[in-house]
Design a protein around this motif. Structure first.
Motif, PDB file in Angstrom:
ATOM      1  N   GLY A   1      -8.327  -4.995   2.012  1.00 15.77           N
ATOM      2  CA  GLY A   1      -7.939  -5.939   0.294  1.00 15.77           C
ATOM      3  C   GLY A   1      -7.319  -7.132   1.095  1.00 15.77           C
ATOM      4  O   GLY A   1      -6.458  -7.936  -0.149  1.00 15.77           O
ATOM      5  N   ILE A   2      -7.370  -7.815   2.330  1.00 18.29           N
ATOM      6  CA  ILE A   2      -6.919  -9.418   2.423  1.00 18.29           C
ATOM      7  C   ILE A   2      -8.363  -9.631   2.643  1.00 18.29           C
ATOM      8  O   ILE A   2      -8.848 -10.717   1.143  1.00 18.29           O
ATOM      9  N   LYS A   3      -8.943  -9.737   3.732  1.00 17.83           N
ATOM     10  CA  LYS A   3     -10.071 -10.980   4.262  1.00 17.83           C
ATOM     11  C   LYS A   3     -11.720  -9.874   3.867  1.00 17.83           C
ATOM     12  O   LYS A   3     -12.073 -10.596   2.883  1.00 17.83           O
ATOM     13  N   THR A   4     -11.203  -8.243   3.042  1.00 16.48           N
ATOM     14  CA  THR A   4     -12.363  -7.796   2.586  1.00 16.48           C
ATOM     15  C   THR A   4     -12.491  -7.714   1.430  1.00 16.48           C
ATOM     16  O   THR A   4     -13.613  -7.219   0.662  1.00 16.48           O
ATOM     17  N   ALA A   5     -11.766  -8.449   0.051  1.00 16.53           N
ATOM     18  CA  ALA A   5     -11.572  -8.878  -0.977  1.00 16.53           C
ATOM     19  C   ALA A   5     -12.898  -9.341  -1.713  1.00 16.53           C
ATOM     20  O   ALA A   5     -12.878 -10.537  -1.453  1.00 16.53           O
ATOM     21  N   PRO A   6     -13.729  -8.910  -2.798  1.00 14.73           N
ATOM     22  CA  PRO A   6     -14.269  -9.583  -3.414  1.00 14.73           C
ATOM     23  C   PRO A   6     -13.729 -10.886  -4.187  1.00 14.73           C
ATOM     24  O   PRO A   6     -12.550 -10.475  -3.935  1.00 14.73           O
ATOM     25  N   PRO A   7     -14.725 -11.445  -4.557  1.00 13.06           N
ATOM     26  CA  PRO A   7     -14.380 -12.711  -5.963  1.00 13.06           C
ATOM     27  C   PRO A   7     -13.659 -11.999  -7.038  1.00 13.06           C
ATOM     28  O   PRO A   7     -14.106 -10.477  -7.326  1.00 13.06           O
ATOM     29  N   ALA A   8     -12.598 -12.300  -8.336  1.00 10.63           N
ATOM     30  CA  ALA A   8     -12.461 -11.886  -9.028  1.00 10.63           C
ATOM     31  C   ALA A   8     -13.184 -11.394 -10.052  1.00 10.63           C
ATOM     32  O   ALA A   8     -14.408 -12.270  -9.867  1.00 10.63           O
ATOM     33  N   GLY A   9     -13.276  -9.991 -10.764  1.00  8.95           N
ATOM     34  CA  GLY A   9     -14.492  -9.504 -11.571  1.00  8.95           C
ATOM     35  C   GLY A   9     -15.540  -9.173 -10.747  1.00  8.95           C
ATOM     36  O   GLY A   9     -16.355  -7.985 -11.538  1.00  8.95           O
ATOM     37  N   GLU A  10     -15.417  -9.135  -8.726  1.00  8.07           N
ATOM     38  CA  GLU A  10     -16.345  -7.514  -8.593  1.00  8.07           C
ATOM     39  C   GLU A  10     -15.784  -6.246  -8.344  1.00  8.07           C
ATOM     40  O   GLU A  10     -14.167  -6.585  -8.524  1.00  8.07           O
ATOM     41  N   ALA A  11     -16.200  -5.596  -8.208  1.00  6.25           N
ATOM     42  CA  ALA A  11     -16.155  -4.183  -7.713  1.00  6.25           C
ATOM     43  C   ALA A  11     -15.491  -4.349  -6.430  1.00  6.25           C
ATOM     44  O   ALA A  11     -16.172  -4.948  -5.571  1.00  6.25           O
ATOM     45  N   LEU A  12     -14.170  -3.232  -6.003  1.00  3.09           N
ATOM     46  CA  LEU A  12     -13.515  -3.619  -5.265  1.00  3.09           C
ATOM     47  C   LEU A  12     -14.573  -2.371  -3.978  1.00  3.09           C
ATOM     48  O   LEU A  12     -14.643  -1.850  -4.462  1.00  3.09           O
ATOM     49  N   ALA A  13     -14.198  -2.427  -2.875  1.00  2.00           N
ATOM     50  CA  ALA A  13     -15.130  -1.866  -1.689  1.00  2.00           C
ATOM     51  C   ALA A  13     -14.073  -0.893  -1.979  1.00  2.00           C
ATOM     52  O   ALA A  13     -12.734  -0.646  -1.509  1.00  2.00           O
ATOM     53  N   PRO A  14     -14.744   0.416  -1.866  1.00  2.00           N
ATOM     54  CA  PRO A  14     -13.663   2.166  -1.641  1.00  2.00           C
ATOM     55  C   PRO A  14     -12.766   1.699  -0.656  1.00  2.00           C
ATOM     56  O   PRO A  14     -12.936   1.702  -0.049  1.00  2.00           O
ATOM     57  N   PRO A  15     -11.593   3.091  -1.052  1.00  2.00           N
ATOM     58  CA  PRO A  15     -11.074   2.717  -0.103  1.00  2.00           C
ATOM     59  C   PRO A  15     -10.765   3.552   0.974  1.00  2.00           C
ATOM     60  O   PRO A  15     -11.405   4.578   0.438  1.00  2.00           O
ATOM     61  N   PHE A  16     -10.361   3.144   1.966  1.00  2.00           N
ATOM     62  CA  PHE A  16     -10.296   3.525   2.910  1.00  2.00           C
ATOM     63  C   PHE A  16      -8.679   3.881   4.185  1.00  2.00           C
ATOM     64  O   PHE A  16      -8.028   3.357   3.118  1.00  2.00           O
ATOM     65  N   GLU A  17      -8.504   5.312   4.400  1.00  2.00           N
ATOM     66  CA  GLU A  17      -7.552   5.614   5.594  1.00  2.00           C
ATOM     67  C   GLU A  17      -6.772   4.733   6.361  1.00  2.00           C
ATOM     68  O   GLU A  17      -7.755   4.783   6.814  1.00  2.00           O
ATOM     69  N   PRO A  18      -5.466   4.142   6.755  1.00  2.00           N
ATOM     70  CA  PRO A  18      -5.727   3.364   7.889  1.00  2.00           C
ATOM     71  C   PRO A  18      -6.394   3.624   8.756  1.00  2.00           C
ATOM     72  O   PRO A  18      -6.244   5.316   9.586  1.00  2.00           O
ATOM     73  N   THR A  19      -6.705   3.505   9.848  1.00  2.00           N
ATOM     74  CA  THR A  19      -7.254   4.311  11.603  1.00  2.00           C
ATOM     75  C   THR A  19      -6.264   4.226  12.299  1.00  2.00           C
ATOM     76  O   THR A  19      -4.838   3.952  11.711  1.00  2.00           O
ATOM     77  N   PHE A  20      -6.214   5.039  12.859  1.00  2.00           N
ATOM     78  CA  PHE A  20      -4.650   5.487  13.971  1.00  2.00           C
ATOM     79  C   PHE A  20      -4.010   4.183  14.459  1.00  2.00           C
ATOM     80  O   PHE A  20      -2.794   3.705  14.583  1.00  2.00           O
ATOM     81  N   LEU A  21      -5.580   3.687  14.910  1.00  2.00           N
ATOM     82  CA  LEU A  21      -4.579   1.880  15.312  1.00  2.00           C
ATOM     83  C   LEU A  21      -3.688   1.345  14.420  1.00  2.00           C
ATOM     84  O   LEU A  21      -2.663   0.684  14.944  1.00  2.00           O
TER      85      LEU A  21
END
Length: 233
Positions: A98-118
């Motif tokens: 949601g920070i470095k991975t967010a696409p530009p405004a108006g475009e679809a967001l990537a599917p949500p994922f649970e946090p990794t163990f780390l």
């Protein structure tokens, strides 16, 4: 010798596969391409991203290379294991979603994922710092291979001279891509770079350069070497 060639060719193939697969995937999704290759950790291409890096790490860890001469600090084995460790860190210490991975405004967001163990045991900010350090180790070690390790030996043969030119070209391309990324980070134009997918393209170019150097070392690009020899005659 055959096992060395197989490892080199395998690394070359993997270096080409990941960016090509992500570009091909991007042709069929609304956002076309994410901000960086690492951003695909939060996409349906997550398994390919992690799997490719893990495969590269295994190949690099098991690559012995040539025995170092007396006084040689940067042995093939040492540099390949640094690159292997960097690849694993990149794979398992992802960027923040949601920070470095967010696409530009108006475009679809990537599917949500649970946090990794780390990400559950360490602050995501520190995990992201680990990711950046791992990427620097990975690409930095690959650049050292091109500029130092691969060019060692007797270069009196025309083919070796041609190969060395390719290695050095690939090495400086990787260094240039790393410098370009650093410049974007320090320039304050990160939002514009994200919109233009500048980091994604820099990473793709660096991957292609690293793949080409290993493919040449694995004798998989003999026509390219022969063409370089012919041009120098």
């Amino acid at each position: 010798m055959q096992s060395f060639l197989a490892v080199r060719r395998g690394l070359g193939l993997l270096g080409y596969v990941l960016p090509i697969a992500l570009i091909f995937y991007g042709l069929f999704v609304p956002q076309w391409a994410l901000a960086s290759i690492s951003a695909y950790f939060y996409s349906p291409m997550r398994e390919l991203f992690v799997g490719t890096l893990c495969a590269q790490a295994v190949f690099l860890w098991n690559y012995e290379g040539y025995r170092p001469n007396a006084g040689e600090f940067l042995s093939d084995k040492a540099v390949s294991r640094i690159a292997s460790f960097g690849a694993l860190v990149v794979a398992f210490a992802p960027l923040q979603p949601g920070i470095k991975t967010a696409p530009p405004a108006g475009e679809a967001l990537a599917p949500p994922f649970e946090p990794t163990f780390l990400q559950t045991i360490i602050s995501p900010v520190y995990v992201e710092m680990m990711h950046g350090a791992g990427a620097a180790l990975f690409f930095g070690a690959l650049a050292v291979y091109c500029l130092v390790n691969f060019v060692r030996g007797d270069d009196s043969r025309p083919t070796k001279k041609a190969e060395n030119r390719i290695y050095r070209c690939c090495g400086w391309i990787i260094v240039g891509c790393m410098a370009g990324y650093a410049a974007l980070k320090l320039s304050g134009f990160e939002e514009t770079a994200t919109r233009m997918r500048a980091v994604f393209w820099l990473e793709c170019i660096a991957c292609a350069a690293f793949a080409t150097s290993w493919a040449v070392k694995g004798e998989a690009l003999r026509p390219l070497v022969r063409s370089m020899v012919a041009k120098s005659d």
